[in-house]
Scaffold this motif. Structure first.
Motif, PDB file in Angstrom:
ATOM      1  N   UNK A  16      69.391  40.046   6.099  1.00  0.00           N
ATOM      2  CA  UNK A  16      68.871  40.802   7.250  1.00  0.00           C
ATOM      3  C   UNK A  16      68.912  42.308   7.018  1.00  0.00           C
ATOM      4  N   UNK A  17      70.082  42.792   6.536  1.00  0.00           N
ATOM      5  CA  UNK A  17      70.258  44.251   6.466  1.00  0.00           C
ATOM      6  C   UNK A  17      69.466  44.881   5.329  1.00  0.00           C
ATOM      7  N   UNK A  18      68.872  44.050   4.445  1.00  0.00           N
ATOM      8  CA  UNK A  18      68.070  44.635   3.366  1.00  0.00           C
ATOM      9  C   UNK A  18      66.755  45.201   3.918  1.00  0.00           C
ATOM     10  N   UNK A  19      66.372  44.732   5.108  1.00  0.00           N
ATOM     11  CA  UNK A  19      65.235  45.305   5.841  1.00  0.00           C
ATOM     12  C   UNK A  19      63.936  45.306   5.067  1.00  0.00           C
ATOM     13  N   UNK A  20      63.169  46.369   5.250  1.00  0.00           N
ATOM     14  CA  UNK A  20      61.850  46.463   4.628  1.00  0.00           C
ATOM     15  C   UNK A  20      61.961  46.438   3.109  1.00  0.00           C
ATOM     16  N   UNK A  21      63.009  47.050   2.558  1.00  0.00           N
ATOM     17  CA  UNK A  21      63.150  47.099   1.097  1.00  0.00           C
ATOM     18  C   UNK A  21      63.311  45.716   0.507  1.00  0.00           C
ATOM     19  N   UNK A  22      64.106  44.878   1.192  1.00  0.00           N
ATOM     20  CA  UNK A  22      64.278  43.501   0.736  1.00  0.00           C
ATOM     21  C   UNK A  22      62.961  42.764   0.713  1.00  0.00           C
ATOM     22  N   UNK A  23      62.188  42.932   1.810  1.00  0.00           N
ATOM     23  CA  UNK A  23      60.885  42.275   1.911  1.00  0.00           C
ATOM     24  C   UNK A  23      59.969  42.744   0.780  1.00  0.00           C
ATOM     25  N   UNK A  24      59.936  44.063   0.532  1.00  0.00           N
ATOM     26  CA  UNK A  24      59.060  44.606  -0.516  1.00  0.00           C
ATOM     27  C   UNK A  24      59.499  44.132  -1.903  1.00  0.00           C
ATOM     28  N   UNK A  25      60.817  44.183  -2.143  1.00  0.00           N
ATOM     29  CA  UNK A  25      61.344  43.815  -3.460  1.00  0.00           C
ATOM     30  C   UNK A  25      61.049  42.340  -3.780  1.00  0.00           C
ATOM     31  N   UNK A  26      61.423  41.463  -2.855  1.00  0.00           N
ATOM     32  CA  UNK A  26      61.226  40.035  -3.090  1.00  0.00           C
ATOM     33  C   UNK A  26      59.729  39.688  -3.086  1.00  0.00           C
ATOM     34  N   UNK A  27      58.959  40.400  -2.239  1.00  0.00           N
ATOM     35  CA  UNK A  27      57.511  40.223  -2.240  1.00  0.00           C
ATOM     36  C   UNK A  27      56.915  40.561  -3.602  1.00  0.00           C
ATOM     37  N   UNK A  28      57.404  41.629  -4.208  1.00  0.00           N
ATOM     38  CA  UNK A  28      56.913  42.032  -5.525  1.00  0.00           C
ATOM     39  C   UNK A  28      57.274  40.984  -6.579  1.00  0.00           C
ATOM     40  N   UNK A  29      58.480  40.444  -6.484  1.00  0.00           N
ATOM     41  CA  UNK A  29      58.891  39.389  -7.413  1.00  0.00           C
ATOM     42  C   UNK A  29      57.947  38.190  -7.285  1.00  0.00           C
ATOM     43  N   UNK A  30      57.634  37.842  -6.034  1.00  0.00           N
ATOM     44  CA  UNK A  30      56.721  36.723  -5.789  1.00  0.00           C
ATOM     45  C   UNK A  30      55.347  36.971  -6.384  1.00  0.00           C
ATOM     46  N   UNK A  31      54.869  38.221  -6.301  1.00  0.00           N
ATOM     47  CA  UNK A  31      53.542  38.546  -6.831  1.00  0.00           C
ATOM     48  C   UNK A  31      53.508  38.421  -8.351  1.00  0.00           C
ATOM     49  N   UNK A  32      54.636  38.723  -8.995  1.00  0.00           N
ATOM     50  CA  UNK A  32      54.696  38.691 -10.456  1.00  0.00           C
ATOM     51  C   UNK A  32      54.921  37.284 -10.994  1.00  0.00           C
ATOM     52  N   UNK A  33      55.606  36.442 -10.202  1.00  0.00           N
ATOM     53  CA  UNK A  33      55.933  35.107 -10.690  1.00  0.00           C
ATOM     54  C   UNK A  33      54.699  34.223 -10.768  1.00  0.00           C
ATOM     55  N   UNK A  34      54.688  33.350 -11.765  1.00  0.00           N
ATOM     56  CA  UNK A  34      53.549  32.453 -11.917  1.00  0.00           C
ATOM     57  C   UNK A  34      54.086  31.034 -12.048  1.00  0.00           C
ATOM     58  N   UNK A  35      54.377  30.418 -10.892  1.00  0.00           N
ATOM     59  CA  UNK A  35      54.850  29.039 -10.905  1.00  0.00           C
ATOM     60  C   UNK A  35      54.004  28.269  -9.897  1.00  0.00           C
ATOM     61  N   UNK A  36      53.896  26.924 -10.084  1.00  0.00           N
ATOM     62  CA  UNK A  36      53.138  26.147  -9.100  1.00  0.00           C
ATOM     63  C   UNK A  36      53.700  26.383  -7.694  1.00  0.00           C
ATOM     64  N   UNK A  37      52.793  26.614  -6.730  1.00  0.00           N
ATOM     65  CA  UNK A  37      53.258  27.029  -5.412  1.00  0.00           C
ATOM     66  C   UNK A  37      54.148  25.978  -4.744  1.00  0.00           C
ATOM     67  N   UNK A  38      53.922  24.694  -5.098  1.00  0.00           N
ATOM     68  CA  UNK A  38      54.752  23.654  -4.493  1.00  0.00           C
ATOM     69  C   UNK A  38      56.233  23.871  -4.784  1.00  0.00           C
ATOM     70  N   UNK A  39      56.508  24.477  -5.944  1.00  0.00           N
ATOM     71  CA  UNK A  39      57.897  24.667  -6.352  1.00  0.00           C
ATOM     72  C   UNK A  39      58.533  25.873  -5.681  1.00  0.00           C
ATOM     73  N   UNK A  40      57.708  26.681  -4.994  1.00  0.00           N
ATOM     74  CA  UNK A  40      58.256  27.844  -4.311  1.00  0.00           C
ATOM     75  C   UNK A  40      59.145  27.432  -3.151  1.00  0.00           C
ATOM     76  N   UNK A  41      58.842  26.261  -2.574  1.00  0.00           N
ATOM     77  CA  UNK A  41      59.522  25.908  -1.334  1.00  0.00           C
ATOM     78  C   UNK A  41      60.985  25.520  -1.505  1.00  0.00           C
ATOM     79  N   UNK A  42      61.331  24.680  -2.527  1.00  0.00           N
ATOM     80  CA  UNK A  42      62.769  24.465  -2.717  1.00  0.00           C
ATOM     81  C   UNK A  42      63.510  25.760  -3.059  1.00  0.00           C
ATOM     82  N   UNK A  43      62.864  26.611  -3.845  1.00  0.00           N
ATOM     83  CA  UNK A  43      63.482  27.899  -4.197  1.00  0.00           C
ATOM     84  C   UNK A  43      63.708  28.722  -2.929  1.00  0.00           C
ATOM     85  N   UNK A  44      62.682  28.777  -2.076  1.00  0.00           N
ATOM     86  CA  UNK A  44      62.776  29.530  -0.826  1.00  0.00           C
ATOM     87  C   UNK A  44      63.874  28.965   0.064  1.00  0.00           C
TER      88      UNK A  44
END
Lengths: 184, 160
Positions: free
Chosen positions: B70-98
């Motif tokens: 929670x306290x990571x705020x906008x930076x957490x969202x941006x950082x993890x969002x950027x990681x997601x944009x760079x990663x190339x894995x089948x989207x189905x596998x994103x859900x257990x990770x999430x």
């Protein structure tokens, strides 16, 4: 077999090899770490094991659906229906066609390219691509399984709203740029 | 077994049965496609499972919540969002990770950002997208997708 199919097969093989190498590396890393820190065995293996079971319960079924669609629905169906559709109805059509259980996003690029050449509306193409990327039916099912109904439904509805806005926006931007280009 | 799993498997039994009645040859073909895709995705499933294991075992929950809580705020969202944009894995596998991130102190918004950028933004496939659709559409689609992923994440964080 055509040259294109040959190349596709070659890429496919390279992909499998890459995945297997990744698996090999990560297995060695895991084994080494667990050997050094034997007390970590429980946290490293227990939760993921449950995820693995959950995955195995749904993944074969998801693949069966993908297989059925791949064989039964002809590839040109999207181009045929979306090629000259316009208006609000076509946005819905783009959403639904994109959401059908089919393969990964890079398969959709050639289809979108064919649509573009056929003169389909850019908003439709963008909405179709985005729906393909993140509103796919099997994907939503797996999301439901792992993250629950509230998470899945809120993300789904927000995504649909913003994807449609993005499609219209990109169409406007490109149309506007074309006008200025021709004006000069 | 959860309701979702039962439902999906139900469909996966009924649909091919109907297919078999309609056209045996095509039905066999689609089951072959299904089997092939399943085997094809299996190594990646195992990779993701091991990555989740290492993540849970070796990063203390307070680290996860520092970067993605929670306290990571906008930076957490941006950082993890950027990681997601760079990663190339089948989207189905994103859900257990999430799900594993969520269980270990990551914020709802951050997890939503991760899934949405992972599926919608593809840095790895960008060259291919440019080749097929042209620079204009490809770049606009990916950059705006990133922005809306962040907006969706912030709304999700606020309402859930």
């Amino acid at each position: 077999m055509s040259e294109q199919e040959n190349m596709k097969e070659k890429q496919e093989k390279q992909g499998i090899i890459r995945d297997l190498i990744t698996l090999g590396v990560i297995s060695i890393v895991t084994l080494t770490l667990l050997y050094i820190f034997p007390d970590k065995k429980e946290p490293v293996l227990s939760t993921p094991w449950n995820f693995f079971i959950e995955m195995m319960l749904i993944l074969p079924a998801v693949m069966v659906m993908l297989g059925l669609f791949a064989v039964w629905v002809p590839k040109d169906i999207v181009v045929r229906y979306l090629g000259k559709a316009s208006g609000v109805k076509s946005i819905f059509l783009a959403l639904i066609l994109g959401a059908l259980p089919t393969g990964p996003l890079y398969i959709a690029f050639p289809i979108a390219s064919a649509l573009l050449k056929k003169g389909a509306k850019i908003s439709n193409i963008v909405v179709f691509l985005s729906a393909w990327a993140c509103i796919k039916v099997p994907q939503e099912m797996v999301e439901l399984q792992f993250l629950g109904v509230r998470f899945m439904l809120s993300r789904l509805s927000l995504t649909i709203i913003f994807v449609v806005i993005m499609g219209i926006f990109i169409e406007k931007v490109i149309g506007w740029r074309e006008v200025t280009k021709n004006g000069c | 077994m959860t309701v979702t799993a039962i439902l999906i498997n139900g469909i996966a039994i009924i649909a091919p049965s109907i297919a078999f009645i309609k056209d045996k040859e095509k039905a066999v073909k689609s089951l072959k496609v299904a089997g092939k895709s399943f085997i094809r995705v299996l190594p990646m499933v195992l990779v993701i499972i091991l990555v989740i294991g290492l993540l849970l075992g070796f990063t203390p929950p307070d680290q996860i919540s520092r970067f993605a809580g929670e306290q990571s705020g906008l930076w957490g969202v941006l950082l993890v969002g950027a990681v997601g944009a760079l990663m190339h894995i089948p989207s189905l596998l994103a859900f257990p990770l999430a799900a594993s991130l969520l269980e270990n102190g990551a914020a709802v918004g951050v997890v939503a950002a991760f899934i949405t950028t992972l599926t919608m933004v593809g840095i790895v496939t960008l060259p291919l997208e440019i080749r097929e659709l042209g620079k204009e559409i490809a770049l606009l689609r990916n950059s705006i997708s990133f922005v809306i992923a962040i907006i969706i994440a912030l709304i999700m964080g606020a309402i859930l």
